[in-house]
Design an enzyme around this catalytic site. Structure first.
Site, PDB file in Angstrom:
ATOM      1  N   ASP A   1       0.825  -1.210   0.000  1.00  0.00           N
ATOM      2  CA  ASP A   1       0.000   0.000   0.000  1.00  0.00           C
ATOM      3  C   ASP A   1       0.864   1.266   0.000  1.00  0.00           C
ATOM      4  O   ASP A   1       0.373   2.369   0.203  1.00  0.00           O
ATOM      5  CB  ASP A   1      -0.953   0.013   1.210  1.00  0.00           C
TER       6      ASP A   1
ATOM      7  N   GLU B   1       1.641   4.239   7.333  1.00  0.00           N
ATOM      8  CA  GLU B   1       0.550   3.781   6.468  1.00  0.00           C
ATOM      9  C   GLU B   1      -0.081   4.951   5.713  1.00  0.00           C
ATOM     10  O   GLU B   1       0.051   6.108   6.134  1.00  0.00           O
ATOM     11  CB  GLU B   1      -0.524   3.113   7.343  1.00  0.00           C
TER      12      GLU B   1
END
Ligand code: GLP
Length: 236
Positions: free
Chosen positions: A136, A143
């Site tokens: 991702d 993140e």
């Protein structure tokens, strides 16, 4: 940015280790920012070979790792401290006292993060930061989010990261849901950054991260602004 595509994981590992070896040789007291995951394993094997054959001396090197799972002690074989000990530190002559990994079991994780940043500052910053990249676009455990976080901080791992990392655990339920990770400040302030990625499944995210817009939704994209970035990719 130098984006280098090579034909095999072996070659990627030799090249990455060559860049780290050059750093160790030219500045024996370097601060190396180190990473975990499957990508750096071959690089670490090459560095161990360099130590064994007498080419590399790590006695004055300091290392700072990117991240650690919250709740795992260094004795847990899934912790990143355990990974580093068993994939590198035990096999080279680095002084264990000069190896730093965030403590995911600290009572006060916010204080642990602040102390980690202070430690990096005290060391004079990172000379060379090694990175992998998550599917991702995460680096360390930064993140995708609405903004980039500067400091070392606690994160909730995304479902896709938990899924991807579950391959290392007995079951998906064993994967910690939180981690403590270096933020973008220490990474971006590193004098050199070396990112390695391998496998066809990383192709799309590399395209987005290094040839798309700079956005916190693809955390690695911020590296496009780094003045000394090398990316080495092998599809195989
Ligand atoms: C983990 C680590 C990252 C690493 C990523 C990719 O989530 N926290 O630092 O880059 O995995 O791992 P791999 O190299 O196994 O694809």
């Amino acid at each position: 940015m130098r984006f280098i595509q090579v034909e095999s994981y072996e070659k990627l590992s030799r090249m990455a280790a060559g860049i780290i070896a050059a750093q160790v040789i030219s500045k024996p007291d370097s601060v190396l920012g180190l990473a975990t995951g499957s990508s750096p394993i071959g690089t670490y094997k090459e560095l161990i070979k360099g130590f064994e054959n007498g080419d590399l001396d790590f006695s004055e090197i300091t290392s700072v790792n990117l991240d650690e799972y919250v709740g795992l002690t260094g004795e847990n074989d899934q912790s990143y401290r355990y990974f580093m000990n068993n994939n590198l530190f035990y096999y080279i002559n680095i002084n264990n006292e000069n190896t730093f990994v965030p403590n995911g079991c600290a009572d006060d994780l916010a204080a642990e993060g602040a102390a980690y940043d202070e430690k990096i500052k005290e060391l004079g910053g990172i000379d060379l930061q090694l990175l992998g990249i998550g599917l991702d676009g995460h680096i360390g455990f930064n993140e995708p989010a609405d903004f980039f976080t500067k400091e070392t901080h606690v994160v909730d791992l995304h479902e896709s990261t938990i899924e991807a990392n579950s391959r290392f655990f007995a079951s998906r339920d064993d994967v910690p849901t939180k981690a403590i990770t270096m933020g973008m400040m220490s990474i971006m302030q590193a004098k050199k950054v070396l990112l390695i990625a391998n496998g066809a499944n990383k192709k799309d995210i590399l395209q987005k991260a290094f040839f798309g817009p700079i956005t916190p939704e693809v955390p690695a994209s911020i590296l496009q602004l780094h003045p000394d970035l090398t990316v080495i990719y092998s599809e195989n």
